[in-house]
Design a protein around this motif. Structure first.
Motif, short mmCIF file in Angstrom:
data_model
loop_
_atom_site.label_atom_id
_atom_site.label_comp_id
_atom_site.label_asym_id
_atom_site.label_seq_id
_atom_site.Cartn_x
_atom_site.Cartn_y
_atom_site.Cartn_z
N GLU A 99 0.83 -1.21 0.00
CA GLU A 99 0.00 0.00 0.00
C GLU A 99 0.87 1.26 0.00
O GLU A 99 0.53 2.25 -0.65
N LYS A 100 1.99 1.21 0.71
CA LYS A 100 2.90 2.36 0.78
C LYS A 100 3.48 2.66 -0.60
O LYS A 100 3.50 3.83 -1.04
N LEU A 101 3.96 1.63 -1.30
CA LEU A 101 4.55 1.85 -2.62
C LEU A 101 3.49 2.22 -3.65
O LEU A 101 3.75 2.99 -4.57
N THR A 102 2.29 1.65 -3.50
CA THR A 102 1.20 2.01 -4.42
C THR A 102 0.87 3.49 -4.28
O THR A 102 0.71 4.20 -5.27
N ALA A 103 0.77 3.96 -3.04
CA ALA A 103 0.47 5.38 -2.79
C ALA A 103 1.56 6.27 -3.38
O ALA A 103 1.28 7.32 -3.97
N LYS A 104 2.82 5.85 -3.24
CA LYS A 104 3.94 6.63 -3.79
C LYS A 104 3.87 6.66 -5.32
O LYS A 104 4.13 7.70 -5.93
N LEU A 105 3.53 5.54 -5.92
CA LEU A 105 3.44 5.46 -7.38
C LEU A 105 2.36 6.40 -7.91
O LEU A 105 2.57 7.16 -8.86
N PHE A 106 1.18 6.37 -7.29
CA PHE A 106 0.07 7.18 -7.77
C PHE A 106 0.24 8.66 -7.42
O PHE A 106 -0.40 9.51 -8.03
#
Length: 694
Positions: free
Chosen positions: A386-393
């Motif tokens: 979830e942390k990396l997904t948030a950073k990507l978006f």
């Protein structure tokens, strides 16, 4: 752990090092030349000023001296250049964050007899790599490497497979014999920077030139000389790079052997075979959300969705499952890549998966298999996802506040989209990259079965033909010297570039033979469904669908010509054009524009064609069609109207492709229904009498 390098590795290492020695000698000659030129220019400049000190001689003298200095600086600028890798897409993790993962890395480092990475990063994708910042001076002192692990890889691997992949990365730097490979790579990067990275140099020249009209003359002279030097360096870079690429292949094999000794041959093999599916699944999710940006929608966890898509696609391909992950066989992974062409010194810095797996199987090193998910190495993998997904978006720009799709909505929409945008798997991929052959006629063959007509052998014929035709285009380009290289491999045999032209007729014969086999199979398919539909009293439905598809197929090229004509007719917009000519061009455009509007209008009324088009774009297109727009007035373009025209032109190919797809799918749905009904009513067991080679 010591692993003996192959004779090929030794041979290609010597070749790569020899090429570097030749480069260094030529470089030293140019270095001496630029020193002599710089000294001569400086002495000449000082002498010119000393003879008659005045403004013009001072400027000419300074310009002459500057020429020598700038040419000399060009040849040494790489000494001060440092290559810094972009880390903006990376997330650093520490031992305190993930002790179990670092424990695995400790084990790998110990067995590979190398150093622990300077830093460990997580990336978004399905990959793992080792990188470091480098400069000229890094050839003379050791550099600690950084390790990058893609979360998309961890998400789709077992612990043993992840260990194998990471061991491969460290394998590049673990053996003493591999240091030559690292050295060659570093020198290759330096030469590349010397040849290509000259933006700051040219900016400095330009600033100097702008100081005075006198200096601009000498700036042009300096650029002329450096361009000649750069031409020589470019040739030398190609000479060195060819040998570096050949060595890189051997380095990959050697790193695989290191990985096999640490984690076993099977773990690396299974990871290699699944990686393409894992990558495609990740990319499918990314593409899905690319289309959602205009709707301000994002994902809370793309890795959970990647895992779903991977298993969904595996199910569509009827792959087996092992350890909770798709199990991809070598025969299944190579179905769609039938190319026999290997241009070693151009693109093949990495050997094919097939070549790597053959070597791994020959090694056959067996290790205890830890088949639990690699994600279990993390304390809270879901939180990390979830942390990396948030950073990507966070890197994307949304018009409004973004909302997140829940997992259930994603799975429903993805399945619907997949089913809408793909053909039924009953055809085994036969029609994914080909269309029915409309030149066939009914034949007298009564001994036909659906299973044989769409068997793996028949599908392989289609993809073999595609690969052969692509190989032929590349080899023709080699023969015409559009692609410059010394040698290439085809079907396991080495050829020099001069032999490329002789290979083309052989390819033509093979292509012709396979085309005939596919033509015969298409004739059998047409015959099979013509007779099957007659038995089920659905012959009219079959023929109408077939002719409808044939009619659109026949018109498609003519429809596409309109797009080409519009692109050519509007090309003046991007060029410097006189006002009167602009007015004439727009007048000449009117008949084509009328055709464009007439072509687009029916598509806008077809909900299936426009279902993926943004609402605002549809409104713009309708406004464009309903109004006579003026594009040029008061000696200037009307940007808003011009944008509407460009949008309408660019949307035309999309509509043509989408309509073609829908008509094709409609036809395939008809024949699928015929086969479904027939297989229920009377199973067909007689095999075909046609004899086709696989």
């Amino acid at each position: 752990m010591y692993i003996q390098v192959s004779e090929d590795f030794k041979k290609k290492s010597k070749s790569a090092v020899s090429a570097i020695v030749v480069f260094i000698l030529i470089y030293l000659l140019m270095f001496l030349f630029t020193i002599a030129l710089a000294v001569g220019c400086i002495i000449g400049g000082i002498g010119l000023i000393a003879v008659k000190p005045m403004f013009i001689t001072i400027m000419l003298g300074a310009g002459l001296a500057g020429t020598g200095v700038f040419v000399f600086f060009f040849i040494i600028k790489f000494l001060f250049k440092k290559h810094i890798n972009d880390r903006s897409f990376l997330t650093e993790i520490r031992r305190s964050d993930e002790p179990e993962l670092f424990k695995m890395i400790d084990e790998i480092v110990k067995e590979a007899e190398t150093d622990f990475p300077k830093k460990v990063y997580l990336a978004y994708d399905v990959n793992a790599s080792v990188f470091y910042d480098s400069s000229f001076w890094s050839m003379f002192y050791p550099i600690k490497k950084n390790l990058t692990i893609g979360l998309g890889l961890i998400n789709t691997s077992t612990k043993q497979e992840l260990k194998a992949v990471l061991s491969h990365e460290f394998g590049h730097f673990s053996q003493r014999s591999m240091k030559v490979g690292s050295y060659v790579y570093n020198v290759n990067q330096i030469i590349f920077n010397l040849v290509n990275d000259d933006e700051s140099y040219r900016n400095s020249i330009e600033k100097w030139s702008n100081m005075s009209g006198y200096f601009s003359i000498f700036a042009a002279l300096a650029l002329f000389i450096t361009n000649k030097i750069q031409w020589v360096l470019t040739k030398m870079y190609s000479f060195v790079n060819i040998r570096h690429m050949a060595l890189s292949r051997e380095m990959e094999f050697h790193a695989d052997e290191v990985a096999a000794n640490i984690a076993g041959s099977l773990a690396l093999e299974e990871s290699l075979l699944r990686m393409e599916l894992a990558h495609n699944s990740y990319q499918n999710v990314i593409n899905f959300y690319d289309a959602k940006v205009s709707k301000n929608q994002a994902s809370p966890n793309i890795y959970k969705e990647q895992f779903f898509v991977m298993n969904f696609l595996a199910k569509q391909s009827e792959l087996e499952t092992q350890y909770g992950l798709p199990y991809v066989k070598l025969s299944e992974s190579g179905l769609f890549n039938k190319s026999k062409l290997n241009i070693e010194n151009q693109w093949a810095s990495h050997p094919s998966n097939e070549d790597r797996i053959i070597r791994l199987r020959n090694l056959n090193i067996i290790k205890d298999n830890e088949s639990t998910p690699a994600k279990n190495l993390f304390r809270d993998f879901e939180k990390t996802e979830e942390k990396l997904t948030a950073k990507l978006f966070s890197r994307l720009k949304y018009q409004k506040e973004r909302t997140e799709l829940n997992f259930e909505t994603f799975t429903t929409e993805f399945e619907e989209q997949y089913n809408r945008d793909s053909f039924d798997k009953i055809f085994n991929g036969y029609y994914d990259n080909k269309n029915p052959d409309f030149t066939v006629t009914e034949n007298s063959n009564d001994n036909l079965s659906f299973e044989e007509l769409f068997s793996k052998d028949k599908v392989e014929l289609v993809y073999t033909l595609l690969a052969l035709e692509n190989d032929k285009k590349t080899i023709e380009a080699i023969a015409k010297k559009e692609i410059i290289l010394k040698t290439f491999d085809y079907d396991g045999k080495k050829y020099n570039s001069g032999e490329a032209g002789k290979l083309v007729p052989q390819l033509n014969d093979t292509i012709s033979e396979i085309k005939q086999q596919i033509h015969q199979n298409d004739s059998d398919i047409y015959t099979y469904f013509l007779k099957s539909s007659a038995v089920l009293n659905r012959k009219n439905e079959f023929e109408n669908s077939y002719r409808n598809f044939e009619e659109y197929d026949g018109k498609y090229e003519d429809k596409y010509i309109l797009y080409s004509e519009l692109i050519n007719a509007t090309s003046f917009i991007n060029e410097k054009t006189q006002f009167e000519q602009i007015k004439k061009n727009f007048t000449n455009l009117k008949p084509l524009e009328t055709k464009l509007k007439n072509e687009i209008l029916p598509y806008l009324e077809n909900t299936q064609v426009v279902d993926d088009i943004e609402e605002q774009t549809l409104k713009d297109l309708k406004y464009y069609i309903e109004n006579e727009l003026v594009y040029f007035s008061s000696d200037q373009y009307i940007t808003a109207n011009l944008q509407l025209l460009i949008t309408a032109i660019n949307i035309l190919p999309y509509f043509l492709h989408k309509q073609y797809f829908l008509i094709k799918k409609e036809f395939l749905t008809v024949i699928k229904d015929i086969e479904t009904i027939k297989s229920v009513s009377e199973p067909i067991t007689i095999s075909t009498t046609s004899n086709f080679a696989p």
